[in-house]
Design an enzyme around this catalytic site. Structure first.
Site, PDB file in Angstrom:
ATOM      1  N   SER A 153      78.578  98.143  17.267  1.00 29.73           N
ATOM      2  CA  SER A 153      78.323  96.742  17.560  1.00 29.73           C
ATOM      3  C   SER A 153      79.536  96.107  18.245  1.00 29.73           C
ATOM      4  CB  SER A 153      78.009  95.986  16.263  1.00 29.73           C
ATOM      5  OG  SER A 153      77.781  94.626  16.523  1.00 29.73           O
ATOM      6  N   GLY A 154      79.290  95.419  19.363  1.00 28.43           N
ATOM      7  CA  GLY A 154      80.363  94.780  20.107  1.00 28.43           C
ATOM      8  C   GLY A 154      80.932  95.635  21.209  1.00 28.43           C
ATOM      9  N   THR A 214      74.264  96.070  25.020  1.00 27.04           N
ATOM     10  CA  THR A 214      73.258  95.174  25.591  1.00 27.04           C
ATOM     11  C   THR A 214      73.598  94.830  27.037  1.00 27.04           C
ATOM     12  OG1 THR A 214      72.814  94.233  23.407  1.00 27.04           O
ATOM     13  CG2 THR A 214      72.109  92.950  25.313  1.00 27.04           C
ATOM     14  N   ASN A 223      80.801  91.094  17.010  1.00 26.15           N
ATOM     15  CA  ASN A 223      80.160  90.820  18.302  1.00 26.15           C
ATOM     16  C   ASN A 223      79.442  89.480  18.223  1.00 26.15           C
ATOM     17  OD1 ASN A 223      78.912  90.883  20.753  1.00 26.15           O
ATOM     18  ND2 ASN A 223      77.641  92.676  20.347  1.00 26.15           N
ATOM     19  N   SER A 239      75.322  90.344  19.006  1.00 24.14           N
ATOM     20  CA  SER A 239      75.009  91.691  18.529  1.00 24.14           C
ATOM     21  C   SER A 239      73.499  91.885  18.412  1.00 24.14           C
ATOM     22  CB  SER A 239      75.665  91.908  17.161  1.00 24.14           C
ATOM     23  OG  SER A 239      75.299  93.161  16.636  1.00 24.14           O
ATOM     24  N   SER A 240      72.998  92.998  18.966  1.00 23.45           N
ATOM     25  CA  SER A 240      71.573  93.334  18.828  1.00 23.45           C
ATOM     26  C   SER A 240      71.332  93.821  17.414  1.00 23.45           C
ATOM     27  CB  SER A 240      71.182  94.422  19.834  1.00 23.45           C
ATOM     28  OG  SER A 240      71.349  93.969  21.137  1.00 23.45           O
ATOM     29  N   GLY A 299      74.888 101.324  17.296  1.00 25.00           N
ATOM     30  CA  GLY A 299      75.814 102.432  17.235  1.00 25.00           C
ATOM     31  C   GLY A 299      76.050 102.840  15.788  1.00 25.00           C
ATOM     32  N   GLU A 334      77.549 102.923  12.302  1.00 21.79           N
ATOM     33  CA  GLU A 334      78.153 101.825  11.564  1.00 21.79           C
ATOM     34  C   GLU A 334      78.820 102.336  10.291  1.00 21.79           C
ATOM     35  OE1 GLU A 334      75.362  98.692  10.881  1.00 21.79           O
ATOM     36  OE2 GLU A 334      75.461  97.983  12.950  1.00 21.79           O
TER      37      GLU A 334
END
Length: 1110
Positions: free
Chosen positions: A110-111, A115, A160, A163-164, A390, A392
């Site tokens: 994330s980040g 995206t 992020n 973040s998605s 991703g 985590e």
């Protein structure tokens, strides 16, 4: 060298190493150092073969412009410096030209910029594919689906700001030309727990904040919302606002994107109502209430939010309130209703909120798919873009992280398989011997998680489905029993004794050694999150809603379709989705983008080595490099290879005439490169060690320097020779021009000298001739002068003689004339004395008259008939003439003025003249009417729809239409009536209804009576014995009395069949009212009566009208 290669190349002017496969020496330290070096110079993209590593720069860079798109369009992958556009172009051209379905796998934590990377890929494909109205519409819809999904599926996290919180896979479908036809989106595992609870420093999904910040006051009022974030329990307050995020502007962007994608206005409103309902749902709180049986029952504290939510969704408040207090359990033919305590009620509330939001999100994806799906059924080419979480690793990892990391394990597995398969296929295609490559196969970890018998997900499902008491601890006990001997599973309570003293491993946790490292999972919440249960009572309550979208989201709530079968668990559904995704990816040619986050501060130009190293490890990038380098580190087609290195061999420089492969063989043989360092494929040269490539590059660099020196030498020599030849040519031209100039100067000098000599000779000759001519002229002039003097003397003598003779003759004539005059005067003297006075008088009078008329001409007044000025009389005896001339002039200019009138104007003036004859000096109201034009039809009865009924009754042309007051005999008050006058009748009608009250033929009218004073009263007297006289005369009042009576008088005079209507002007007259005669008397009113005319009844025989003094 080709123009294309001169411009740029992967191996030219690179900062660090552009392709990690060529990194020498290869180690984790040099790998990180190379990334750091490139990142510092804003080189955020690096290759590992065909894999793109993308570093998040946390700032805008000028490398995504339209010029960059054109630069990478239709270029070889390794031809230019590393860029995400190169990968997108390679995938698009393979799909378009080679008919190979493609997929682009974007992974990273994330980040890291996943995206944004997916947006860049889609925007590049949209820019390079075809154009056209329909194609542009499809591209716009595909691109605009991103803002919608980001608003509902993205959130601010500590790592992020955008973040998605869901996985997205989009299949973009193309036709045979490579133009987009549509797309299909699949979503995976929305993090719906974020709806009801967010970690500190994070936010709920963007759409909640965008709605409250950007919606209009009217919209918020309809949704029963307030802008204050603090009023909603589901919204985190410590991170409600994010720097760089404009929620209000983003809300407008989302609304516009939904419109472009194809959402109807009522659908958008329905979605916003559901979002508002979720916010309202979070504000519902419960309190315990004891029952007789000793059990606690939950009750809603404040029902206001519950009421507003029910109004939004169209649900009966009592139904939903009961669903929060009771739970119905069905088993075969029996139903058991149990009460919910406060904790269970809060669980039910949160479960409902999560289900509403997650199902709404799934509906959004389905609705977008309906809009962007391809309309044609012909065969399509497909490019898939996968943007998913991703790997985590948090301090506190739960069920969501376990599922996400399982998905990443599967992606890593398929990445290794596809990368090795791609390598093997290329070796087989090129005829190179394939050697097995040692690598870590994470299939054992995937089997630990997904095995149908002993896998963690299977045991979790088994634990959720078994009867009896099921808790997270019983699930952990089962794992400790079944997975204790697995080399990648660790637990303090397992049978494996080596973990009994591991204090980094708590008792309520288990640890899995993933390919990216060890991850500690807290077992708390695994069972509940996997069950993901929603009480049937709540489903049925949602189905009963009058909200159209809510019924679609909860089909299981339909009482007619009650299904007692337990719904599949969240783990089972996700495992099935991942399996389908993997099958889909295996059918396509893969392209990889590995996203890396350089720091946790979201700051530009900050590179944290430890964080990047951690990501490099769990992304398996080092292993990827080793796989690529296990065979041959570098490969290149023969043509570009020969083109790049041909200057290293005299036989291939500057042009090789034969096949490219033979040229490469000659080149490598001449350079004495060991044969074990390379292999010849069918179309490519394969180089095993990067050192060999760097050797070639170094030789090429030296050779280029030598060639550059040679080119400079030849150029300088050519430049000097050219300069010398130019100087030589210039010297010849200058010399020729100078010689020409010198000869011209010499010639001009000789010519000038000759002219001077000639001029002196001609001057001498001319002066000599001039002297001779002057002498001859003086001789002639002397003779002429002497002759002239002689002739003059003779003439003067003759003149004197003639004058003497003339004087003598004139004297005789004068004497004779004087004598004759004397005789005449003597005869005329008698006659003059008798008539001289008369002649002098007539002459004097004639001159005076002439002067008078000339003076009158210059002082004439204007041509206006109302101009009364006239010049003053000069002499008394002209008085009569002066006045007569004034009268004649006035009559003449009146005639000239009348000749300018139109027929309508003549009629108006005739009416005015007739009014003057009738009222002038007789009626005090007359002077005020002189300046007012007679309009006639004041009501515009033919145009006004209000009088359409009245207009249909009157067939003739209306001469006058006005409102008058009909005076009532009983009290003297007036009632409004419409007065119409035609050539044959006058009509009285009601002003409001237009109903005709009286219609009187003009022959029945005998006379009109008015007063002498300044009032508008008049009486229309009818002839006795006529049918109209039955009701008596009419006493009326009007401000336009002069015009009405004048038109009545003229209408009567114009007809030869009837007598002219007489007008009686008197301050006292009789009016016949049916059988009685009433006297109407006009008197002067005093100052106390005001300025208005009043009419009062004195007795049965007298009406008194008070007129104010003028």
């Amino acid at each position: 060298m080709s123009k294309m290669e001169v411009k740029t190349s992967l191996l030219d002017n690179m900062i660090g190493v552009g392709d990690m496969v060529l990194l020498e020496p290869l180690s984790e330290e040099t790998f990180i150092e190379n990334l750091h070096k490139r990142f510092e110079h804003n080189e955020i993209y690096t290759y590992i073969g065909s894999v793109v590593i993308s570093m998040n720069p946390y700032k805008s860079l000028p490398i995504f412009t339209a010029d960059k798109v054109e630069e990478y369009r239709n270029r070889n992958f390794y031809e230019l410096s590393p860029h995400i556009y190169a990968l997108a172009d390679e995938a698009y051209r393979s799909l378009r030209d080679q008919d190979k379905d493609q997929c682009i796998l974007i992974t990273g934590e994330s980040g890291a910029g996943k995206t944004e990377a997916s947006k860049l890929v889609m925007s590049y494909v949209a820019a390079v594919c075809g154009k056209g109205q329909e194609v542009n519409k499809v591209k716009e819809q595909l691109l605009q689906s991103n803002p919608v999904l980001e608003a509902f599926g993205n959130a601010k996290t500590v790592r992020n700001d955008n973040s998605s919180r869901f996985g997205k896979y989009m299949d973009i479908e193309f036709d045979f030309k490579g133009d987009p036809l549509g797309g299909v989106i699949s979503n995976y595992l929305l993090e719906k727990s974020r709806v009801v609870k967010q970690p500190r420093g994070e936010r709920n999904f963007h759409v909640f904040y965008q709605l409250l910040s950007g919606a209009s006051e009217d919209t918020l009022k309809k949704l029963k919302l307030d802008r204050d974030f603090s009023k909603y329990n589901y919204l985190s307050l410590d991170s409600a606002t994010v720097n760089g995020l404009d929620d209000a502007a983003n809300f407008r962007t989302v609304r516009n994107a939904m419109q472009i994608v194809g959402f109807m206005e009522d659908e958008v409103q329905s979605v916003l109502e559901l979002v508002a309902a979720v916010l309202k749902l979070g504000n519902i709180e419960f309190k315990p209430e004891s029952r007789v049986n000793g059990f606690d029952e939950s009750r809603v504290k404040d029902k206001n939010d519950l009421k507003e939510m029910c109004e939004l969704l169209g649900i009966e408040q009592s139904v939903l309130e009961r669903a929060f207090s009771f739970r119905t359990v069905e088993a075969k033919m029996e139903k058991v209703s149990t009460t919910l305590n406060v904790a269970q009620a809060y669980y039910a509330r949160d479960a409902l909120a999560k289900n509403i939001y997650s199902r709404m999100f799934s509906w959004l994806v389905t609705r977008i798919n309906e809009s962007i799906k391809a309309q044609t059924k012909s065969r399509k080419k497909v490019m898939g873009v996968l943007d998913i979480y991703g790997f985590e690793i948090f301090e506190d990892n739960s069920f969501e992280q376990f599922i996400i990391n399982y998905c990443n394990e599967k992606l890593q597995q398929i990445f290794i398989e596809l990368t090795l398969r791609e390598e093997q296929e290329e070796y087989v295609r090129e005829g190179i011997e394939w050697t097995n490559i040692e690598y870590f196969n994470n299939a054992i970890i995937c089997d630990l998680i997904e095995n149908n018998q002993n896998g963690i997900l299977a045991m979790l499902d088994e634990e959720c489905l078994r009867p009896g008491t099921v808790t997270d601890e019983t699930f952990l006990d089962k794992l400790n029993t079944v997975c204790a001997e697995h080399q990648h599973f660790e637990s303090r309570l397992s049978k494996n004794s080596k973990f009994l003293t591991d204090h980094s491993l708590p008792h309520n946790c288990f640890r899995i050694q993933h390919y990216a490292g060890k991850v500690l999972y807290r077992v708390e919440g695994f069972v509940d999150k996997n069950n993901d249960l929603l009480y049937r009572d709540l489903s049925q309550a949602m189905y009963k809603a009058n909200h159209s979208l809510m019924k679609l989201l909860f089909p299981e709530g339909n009482p007619a379709k009650v299904n007692l079968k337990r719904p599949p668990t969240a783990g089972f559904q996700f495992r099935a989705s991942v399996g389908t995704l993997m099958k889909n990816l295996l059918t396509k040619n893969p392209n990889y983008i590995r996203c890396i986050k350089p720091n946790d501060k979201k700051a530009a130009q900050v590179f944290t080595d430890s964080l990047v190293c951690h990501q490099v490890r769990y992304l398996g990038l080092m292993e990827n490099v080793r796989v690529r380098r296990a065979g041959y580190a570098f490969r290149q087609p023969y043509e570009p290879c020969l083109e790049r290195y041909k200057m290293l061999c005299k036989q291939t420089w500057p042009h090789w005439k034969g096949p490219a492969r033979e040229g490469v063989e000659v080149l490598l043989k001449d350079l004495e490169v060991p044969e074990d360092e390379f292999s010849y494929g069918r179309s490519k040269i394969f180089i095993r060690n990067p050192r060999t490539l760097f050797f070639l590059e170094e030789r090429r660099r030296q050779c280029l320097e030598d060639l550059a020196t040679l080119i400079q030498k030849i150029y300088r020599g050519w430049k000097c020779r050219t300069h010398f030849l130019l100087l030589k040519k210039s010297q010849v031209v200058v010399a020729a021009w100078y010689r020409r100039y010198a000869q011209q100067r010499k010639y001009q000098k000789i010519k000038s000298s000759s002219i001077v000599v000639q001029s002196f000779i001609r001057g001498w000759k001319a002066r000599k001739i001039l002297r001779e001519l002057k002498y001859q002229k003086r001789c002639k002039e002397a003779v002429t002068t002497i002759a002239a003097y002689w002739h003059g003397t003779q003439a003067r003598w003759e003149l004197w003689r003639l004058k003497e003779e003339a004087r003598n003759k004139h004297a005789v004539s004068v004497i004779w004339a004087a004598w004759q005059g004397t005789k005449v005067r003597r005869e005329y003297r008698k006659f003059f004395r008798a008539n001289a006075g008369k002649k002098i008088y007539e002459f004097t009078i004639q001159r005076i008259m002439q002067k008078y008329f000339l003076g009158l001409k210059n002082t004439m007044p204007s041509m206006s008939p109302i101009d009364k000025s006239w010049p003053a009389r000069p002499y008394l005896f002209l008085e009569g003439t002066h006045q007569e001339l004034r009268k004649i002039f006035h009559l003449w200019r009146c005639k000239k003025y009348r000749s300018q009138f139109t027929e309508e104007k003549k009629a108006i003036y005739e009416e005015k003249l007739e009014a003057s004859e009738i009222f002038k000096g007789k009626k005090a109201l007359y002077p005020s009417s002189v300046g007012q034009p007679f309009k006639g039809d004041y009501l515009e009865i033919n145009k006004n729809p209000k009088y359409q009924k009245l207009n249909s009754v009157v067939d003739e042309k209306v001469l006058l239409a006005d409102v008058v007051n009909k005076i009532n005999r009983a009290n003297g008050k007036g009632a409004s009536r419409i007065f119409l006058l035609t050539k044959k009748n006058f009509v009285l009608a009601d002003q409001k209804t237009g109903q005709v009250k009286a219609s009187v033929p003009l022959p029945d009218l005998s006379s009109v009576s008015v007063s002498t004073q300044n009032d508008g009263f008049f009486a229309l007297k009818l002839k006795e014995g006529t049918p109209s006289a039955a009701k008596g005369d009419f006493l009326l009042s009007s401000d336009r009395l002069i015009e009405i009576i004048t038109k009545l008088h003229r209408t009567g005079a114009a007809s030869a069949e009837r007598e002219q209507i007489s007008v009686d002007i008197s301050d006292e007259f009789l009016v016949q009212f049916k059988q009685d005669k009433v006297c109407v008397k006009f008197i002067q009113a005093g100052p106390k009566n005001g300025n208005s005319v009043t009419c009062k009844r004195k007795n049965n025989r007298l009406l008194e009208v008070s007129v104010p003094s003028p």
